[in-house]
Design a protein around this motif. Structure first.
Motif, PDB file in Angstrom:
ATOM      1  N   VAL A 110       0.822  -1.212   0.000  1.00 55.47           N
ATOM      2  CA  VAL A 110       0.000   0.000   0.000  1.00 55.47           C
ATOM      3  C   VAL A 110       0.858   1.266   0.000  1.00 55.47           C
ATOM      4  CG1 VAL A 110      -2.179  -0.812   0.878  1.00 55.47           C
ATOM      5  CG2 VAL A 110      -0.297  -0.401   2.461  1.00 55.47           C
ATOM      6  N   TRP A 111       2.092   1.133   0.445  1.00 57.30           N
ATOM      7  CA  TRP A 111       2.944   2.325   0.463  1.00 57.30           C
ATOM      8  C   TRP A 111       3.933   2.375  -0.696  1.00 57.30           C
ATOM      9  CZ3 TRP A 111       4.734   4.579   5.787  1.00 57.30           C
ATOM     10  CH2 TRP A 111       3.598   5.096   6.453  1.00 57.30           C
ATOM     11  N   LYS A 112       3.730   1.524  -1.658  1.00 55.12           N
ATOM     12  CA  LYS A 112       4.632   1.545  -2.808  1.00 55.12           C
ATOM     13  C   LYS A 112       3.857   1.979  -4.044  1.00 55.12           C
ATOM     14  CE  LYS A 112       8.458  -0.954  -1.420  1.00 55.12           C
ATOM     15  NZ  LYS A 112       9.399  -0.112  -0.728  1.00 55.12           N
ATOM     16  N   PRO A 113       4.514   2.682  -4.917  1.00 51.84           N
ATOM     17  CA  PRO A 113       3.824   3.074  -6.159  1.00 51.84           C
ATOM     18  C   PRO A 113       3.603   1.863  -7.048  1.00 51.84           C
ATOM     19  CG  PRO A 113       6.135   3.667  -6.269  1.00 51.84           C
ATOM     20  CD  PRO A 113       5.902   3.164  -4.892  1.00 51.84           C
ATOM     21  N   LYS A 114       2.760   2.060  -8.039  1.00 52.14           N
ATOM     22  CA  LYS A 114       2.538   0.991  -9.022  1.00 52.14           C
ATOM     23  C   LYS A 114       3.717   0.950  -9.975  1.00 52.14           C
ATOM     24  CE  LYS A 114      -2.259  -0.100  -9.909  1.00 52.14           C
ATOM     25  NZ  LYS A 114      -3.125   1.039  -9.499  1.00 52.14           N
ATOM     26  N   TYR A 115       4.156  -0.255 -10.300  1.00 56.73           N
ATOM     27  CA  TYR A 115       5.299  -0.383 -11.199  1.00 56.73           C
ATOM     28  C   TYR A 115       4.841  -0.828 -12.575  1.00 56.73           C
ATOM     29  CZ  TYR A 115       8.025  -0.061  -6.948  1.00 56.73           C
ATOM     30  OH  TYR A 115       8.566   0.379  -5.772  1.00 56.73           O
ATOM     31  N   TYR A 116       5.694  -0.552 -13.544  1.00 59.15           N
ATOM     32  CA  TYR A 116       5.407  -1.029 -14.896  1.00 59.15           C
ATOM     33  C   TYR A 116       5.414  -2.546 -14.885  1.00 59.15           C
ATOM     34  CZ  TYR A 116       5.956   3.494 -17.119  1.00 59.15           C
ATOM     35  OH  TYR A 116       5.797   4.786 -17.508  1.00 59.15           O
TER      36      TYR A 116
END
Lengths: 441, 842
Positions: free
Chosen positions: B252-258
């Motif tokens: 929840v605290w990480k951005p979405k990655y490619y």
């Protein structure tokens, strides 16, 4: 002084028993004093009169390399450029030649005795990667060539090697062999001590300028060593374009660690490559020069990026993607005008951060700021941080003018505009529309 | 949150704002103190009941303290807020930003706070610092992603359909904000400062793997460049770890990655660097400003600068691996926004030369020369390009000439006047030399209004070098080479001699300017040798050899000079030694074969010829069987690390003779016709390699002829014919074969064919004359031989044959004269013509 140190070092290794070698090897990694002494001796061996000093060093370095200890191998490898320079400028040191040939022959095969190759794929922009999504790309990038590259990505590799073993150095293979050695040295560049890099850069300068100083009128920007006087009688050293490219790699690395000598070496390489008209070297050297001149090095303190405001009439490549019907804006703005205030306010209420809140009522204080997206907020925060970032946002003059012209508007509208600036893409659209309204009114 | 504070005293805020604008920091702090008393602290006390609010207040207060420069105070507040123990849970957008900013500020505070004393504490602090920035970075990225999502979901549909919005890029409206941006950028920088480049790399990578959101364009671009630079400078070295195959764990605290199917995951530094730079290029090109109006100048320059950085990095990344085709593609795209920018234009020109697109390169270079009028090296590049690769371009570039003459003269005159003032600066001798040569140049230009174009560039280079003077010697050398080539191609005797004299003058000036340069000596010696001054040529070539003892062309010329002095044994020794240094040099082997034929007889030569064939197989067979398209193969041979690069990229060491360009064109045209009409198919692969094989077969044929083995001669000719049927060399050889068998009419036909293809082919003319002589056509024989003598007046065979013919005609006096000339010339004649030495530039 350096030679006594080196002689001691030679003796010490002689007296080692087999069990001691491992501890010795780990010690050698930090034995900077001896390393520097070795650099000094190898770069100007004629200054040290002791007999066979260079021979002894070469013998020992070869022993180090073949000892099977990783540290000792690395220790030996770090002298490759210095040895190469010594060999190229004076071929009478047969021990150096032998050492170079041995190192080369041992390095071009891997541990299993097979020819060593290094290869990698050429990525294609058309294939999505961990850094981008190709579906968002502009069509210009999905060209035939990039698609072809994608197709060949896994089959057509760029590779170094396999290289043939050599029996001896001759005029034909000399440049190729030393280039390969410097390439291998470059693989472990980050482990070399800074003084070593420094010495190597000085060596590069010497190598490419030797024999040129005597030219009438050839103005070198600065002559670093006092040895330039004796250089006059020395012949020029032939250097091939691939070798210069590898040397440039060292220089580029050195720019980060010992800038002064690196810049001098870069300058000398550029001079030489212009003189020889080596296209590829000029290409790379100009690029490095431009990089060093214009972009701050990686470790420089981070500066906030300034987002430029984009004026309507400015054309960028991205402009070509979209088309717009001329009567779009009036129609939309009418909609916006009517429902504008309420939704905007609510959004800004939620979006606002502390500074925003504080600056809320400070309309008058902000009056003289260009009210452009991204710019105004930037300034506010900038000053709030208590440190000058030295970066003025750099809004386009045209944008500023546009704002100036629409200054005397109602306070409400101005607030509306400012608020809308805080809300990203959507806000962007809206403020743009508001500009248009103002122009129209 | 701000809503709660907002009700506070706005007057003070206004004051603060005003003072901040005026950089009146003391006042700001003072006011801030007042503000502090009145606002959030009260929140802490009175609203302590509501834990959430208290935390928010602490965070805000921390920020305030940071703004006031009270870093330790701020840290205290963050501690009170229990920031470090905040659990990772889903946060609303607004809180997300607050938390992110709090971490960022905490990090910044830690950074500003004085250094810790003990080593252990220092490490602990570093770790905490890194963690704060790390969290702040991830949260900022996540915040921007969420923000974008929210805005787009709220946006009216009209604005989102692509193609219908306004004709400009979407405005970056919501920027990240100063604090977060700084945290994002400081995060990797901190690692670098602590000398942990591998960690910095990891951080860059994590930030860049996150899906791009609006407002982060410029930071992303910057990061890509920085990360590529980090990799390219080799700072990470062996600590480099390629990105993991699986995408990073999302939380929840990480951005979405490619994450897409079949996405490219780099496996090593090179792949990652090039990938980064390609993506960066696509961004930089998108942002590049095309409008040229002055109001966008700043923006345009800054966008151009960003793009240039990407291109420069790409250059560094590709050139070393020989992947210049990739670079050139990118540079071509850059031309769109690089109007009047010499740097990228020059880079483009250089990349074109490197991938062998010479015509295109020349036109780009011309533009570069216009943009950078003071840089002589551009002209030198253009001159070299013309000499080395664009032999055919001579006529085509003629239209450029008229402006050249007037312009050049005027420029030279201007510089001449200028030089009058600065004459004291360079050494006196040089100034004199300069003036003299300039006068010569002026005269030359006035005398001869049609200065062929290839000399043009070196002329210009020379002119420009006058000001910088570092490359002056080189310019003279190149002008000289230009005249030399023109003289070679020239057919009128008088003009030819004049051109030679001019070449000689330039080489002499070059030698004077650069006594240390072996190239000047080489060309000076070559010209002297061609003009018949063998002794002087010897002197210079020996100095040249001292300057560069291993130069194959110098050795080659030395051997020819020795043969001209009748020292064949010595010459053979030299060529054998030279071959030890250059075992793969076909040129030297060719000379050796002739010398052996002269000294030792046929059997030895057969061995040499066999070696040559083997060598050809080793060096070139690989090239001819490969089915890769032309350009790709070239990129391989040019690549730095290929097996035989030095031999193959060195065009000159393997081209056996200076070909007559017009003749080779005719041959090519004929071959094309032949292949369209008959079953003849040209061999695959580069023609140059095949032509070398033809030469070897012809050499072998000549050897067999000397050994009196006509059937072998015929087979050699057969082999050569299969490769390239319409070469005049082959025709000539066929003629010799028929002559050997005394089949005069057939021989006549063959020589006539050879001369038809190449009217300048002296050897064929000589033999043709002889054949006419044997056929009893003495008049025809005489004209043919006189023709040959006109082309090459110093060839003794021509004179000898002519003598024979004249004798048959009964003109004994003339015959004896011709014979005497032959005798005299033979003394100075090398075993192979002097102009068979390669044209070299290094």
């Amino acid at each position: 002084m350096a030679d006594t140190l080196v002689l001691d070092w030679l003796d010490e290794y002689e007296s080692l028993t087999e069990s001691e070698i491992h501890t010795y090897s780990t010690e050698q990694e930090h034995n900077h004093e001896v390393m520097i002494a070795l650099y000094n001796v190898l770069s100007e061996p004629q200054k040290y009169k002791s007999d066979n000093l260079v021979d002894g060093i070469c013998q020992q370095l070869l022993n180090f390399y073949r000892s099977g200890e990783q540290h000792l191998k690395r220790f030996a490898m770090q002298f490759i450029p210095t040895l190469v320079f010594l060999h190229l400028s004076d071929k009478s040191y047969s021990a150096v030649q032998t050492l170079l040939v041995s190192l080369y022959n041992l390095e071009v095969i891997d541990s299993k005795g097979q020819p060593r190759t290094l290869s990698f794929r050429i990525p294609s922009i058309a294939q999505s990667s961990i850094f981008h999504d190709s579906t968002n790309l502009e069509p210009a990038f999905i060209a035939e060539s990039s698609l072809k590259r994608w197709e060949e990505c896994n089959t057509k590799l760029v590779s170094w090697g396999p290289l043939p073993q050599v029996k001896c150095l001759n005029a034909q293979n000399r440049q190729r062999v030393v280039t390969a050695l410097v390439f291998l040295y470059n693989q472990q560049l980050s482990d070399v001590i800074t003084q070593g890099i420094e010495q190597t850069c000085r060596g590069i300068s010497r190598l490419v300028t030797q024999g040129f100083n005597a030219d009438p009128g050839s103005a070198r920007s600065s002559i670093t060593s006092n040895s330039s006087f004796q250089l006059i009688s020395l012949p020029r050293v032939p250097v091939s374009s691939p070798l210069l490219l590898e040397l440039l790699h060292i220089v580029y690395h050195a720019a980060e660690r010992c800038a002064n000598v690196a810049v001098q070496a870069l300058h000398d390489i550029i001079q030489r490559s212009n003189y020889e008209s080596y296209t590829e070297v000029i290409l790379a050297a100009d690029a490095i020069k431009n990089l060093l001149q214009h972009s701050p090095a990686v470790t420089a303190t981070p500066r906030p990026s300034h987002s430029h405001s984009v004026s309507k009439s400015m054309i960028t490549n991205a402009s070509f993607r979209t088309k717009k019907l001329p009567d779009d804006i009036p129609i939309q703005d009418a909609n916006q005008q009517q429902q504008g205030d309420a939704p905007l306010d609510s959004i800004t209420e939620e979006q606002e951060d502390p500074e925003k809140g504080k600056s809320r009522g400070s309309v008058s204080a902000l009056k003289h700021l260009p009210k452009l997206p991204g710019l105004k907020k930037h300034k506010v925060k900038n000053s709030l941080q208590g440190e000058q970032q030295g970066d003025d946002g750099g809004g386009g003059p045209a944008g500023g003018d546009a704002v100036e012209r629409c200054q005397p508007r109602g306070a409400r509208q101005r607030r509306l505009r400012r608020d809308s600036e805080g809300c990203g893409v959507l806000g962007g659209r809206r403020s743009e529309i508001i500009y248009c309204v103002e122009f129209l009114v | 949150m701000t809503g709660r504070v907002k009700s506070g005293p706005t007057r003070i805020e206004v004051e603060i704002e005003k003072n901040r604008e005026e950089s009146n920091w003391i006042k700001v702090i003072e006011l801030a103190e007042q503000l502090k008393e009145k606002s959030p602290e009260s929140v802490i006390t009175e609203a302590g009941i509501k834990a959430g609010v208290a935390m928010d207040a602490h965070l805000l207060l921390g920020k305030l303290q940071y703004a006031c420069g009270l870093y330790s105070e701020a840290l205290k507040h963050f501690k009170l807020a229990d920031l470090q123990n905040l659990s990772e849970k889903k946060l609303p957008l607004r809180s997300l930003r607050i938390v992110a900013e709090s971490y960022a500020i905490k990090g910044l505070c830690l950074q500003k706070e004085g250094a810790a004393t003990s080593k252990f504490k220092k490490a602990e602090k570093e770790e905490e610092l890194a963690k704060c920035f790390d969290l702040a970075s991830d949260l900022s990225l996540l915040y921007m992603q969420k923000l974008e999502k929210e805005l787009s979901s709220n946006a009216p549909v009209v604005y989102n359909t692509t193609g219908s919005h306004s004709p400009q890029p979407p405005i970056v409206q919501k920027a990240l904000g100063e604090v977060l941006e700084q945290a994002l950028q400081t995060s990797p920088a901190i690692f670098l400062q602590h000398n942990k480049p591998e960690k910095a790399l990891e951080r860059y990578r994590n930030s860049l793997c996150a899906i791009e959101s609006q407002g982060l364009h410029s930071i992303r671009l910057k990061f890509m460049c920085q990360m590529a630079e980090l990799l390219l400078q080799g700072l990470v070295g062996e600590k480099y770890k390629p990105p993991l195959n699986s995408t990073p764990k999302s939380s929840v605290w990480k951005p979405k990655y490619y994450a897409s199917l079949n996405q490219f995951i780099p496996r090593n530094e090179c792949e990652e660097t090039i990938l980064l730079l390609l993506v960066a290029e696509s961004m930089a090109v998108r942002n590049a400003v095309l409008s040229q109006s002055p109001e966008f100048k700043d923006i345009r320059l800054s966008a151009y600068q960003d793009a240039t950085t990407v291109y420069d990095l790409l250059t560094v990344a590709t050139v070393r691996w020989g992947q210049i085709a990739l670079l050139q593609e990118s540079l071509e795209r850059s031309m769109k926004f690089s109007f009047e920018e010499p740097h990228l234009w020059k880079q483009h020109a250089l990349s074109l030369i490197s991938i062998n697109k010479y015509d295109h390169a020349l036109s780009v270079l011309k533009e570069v020369i216009r943009l950078e009028p003071d840089n002589p090296s551009n002209c030198l590049l253009a001159a070299k390009l013309c000499y080395e690769h664009l032999n055919l371009a001579k006529e085509e570039t003629h239209p450029d000439l008229p402006p050249l003459n007037q312009g050049t003269i005027r420029k030279i005159e201007a510089q001449y006047r200028e030089m009058g003032h600065v004459r004291k600066v360079p050494s006196k001798r040089q100034a004199v030399v300069d003036d003299d040569t300039k006068l010569n140049l002026l005269l030359a230009l006035e005398e001869n209004p049609i200065t062929p174009a290839r000399t043009k560039f070196s002329m210009e280079a020379r002119e420009k070098a006058l000001t910088s003077s570092a490359l002056l010697g080189r310019s003279h050398l190149y002008i000289g080479i230009g005249y030399h080539l023109q003289a070679e191609a020239c057919q009128l005797k008088k003009e030819k001699e004049e051109l030679r004299c001019r070449a000689l003058d330039n080489f002499r000036s070059a030698v004077e300017l650069e006594p240390n340069d072996h190239m000047c000596r080489y060309y000076l010696s070559l010209t002297l040798a061609i003009m018949g001054h063998i002794t002087e040529a010897q002197q210079h070539i020996k100095i040249g050899l001292n300057l560069h003892p291993e130069h194959s062309s110098i050795l080659h010329l030395l051997v020819l000079l020795l043969t001209a002095e009748r020292q064949h044994k010595y010459a053979l020794a030299v060529v054998e030694n030279a071959l030890e240094e250059y075992p793969d040099c076909l040129n030297l082997m060719y000379v050796k074969a002739y010398l052996e034929l002269h000294e030792r007889g046929g059997e030895h030569v057969l061995i040499t010829a066999k070696q040559m064939l083997e060598l050809w197989k080793n060096l070139y067979e690989g090239q001819t069987v490969s089915d890769m398209p032309e350009c790709d193969r070239k990129s391989d041979t040019r690549s730095v690390f290929q097996l035989y690069t030095s031999e193959m990229s060195d065009k000159d060491s393997s081209s056996l003779q200076l070909h007559n360009t017009a003749a080779s064109r005719v041959e090519q045209a004929l071959s094309e016709v032949a292949s369209s009409m008959s079953s003849f198919n040209p061999r695959p692969g580069p023609q140059r390699a095949w032509m070398l094989q033809v030469e070897i077969w012809l050499l072998l044929a000549e050897i067999y002829l000397a050994l009196d083995q006509p059937s072998d001669v015929q087979m050699c000719i057969q082999e050569a014919t299969q490769i390239y049927p319409l070469s005049h060399h082959i025709m000539h050889m066929k003629g010799l074969y028929h002559m050997h068998k005394q089949e005069w009419p057939e021989a006549k036909l063959c020589f006539q064919n050879a001369v038809a293809i190449n009217p300048q082919h002296v050897k064929s003319l000589q033999q043709l004359g002889l054949v006419y002589h044997y056929l009893g056509l003495q008049g025809l024989a005489e004209t043919t031989l006189r023709e040959a003598a006109k082309i090459e007046p110093k060839n003794h065979i021509t004179w000898y044959n002519l003598g024979k013919v004249l004798e048959a005609l009964g003109e004994y006096e003339k015959a004896s004269n011709a014979m005497a000339t032959a005798l005299m010339e033979e003394k100075n004649n090398p075993i192979l013509p002097f102009n068979s030495v390669p044209l070299c530039f290094e």
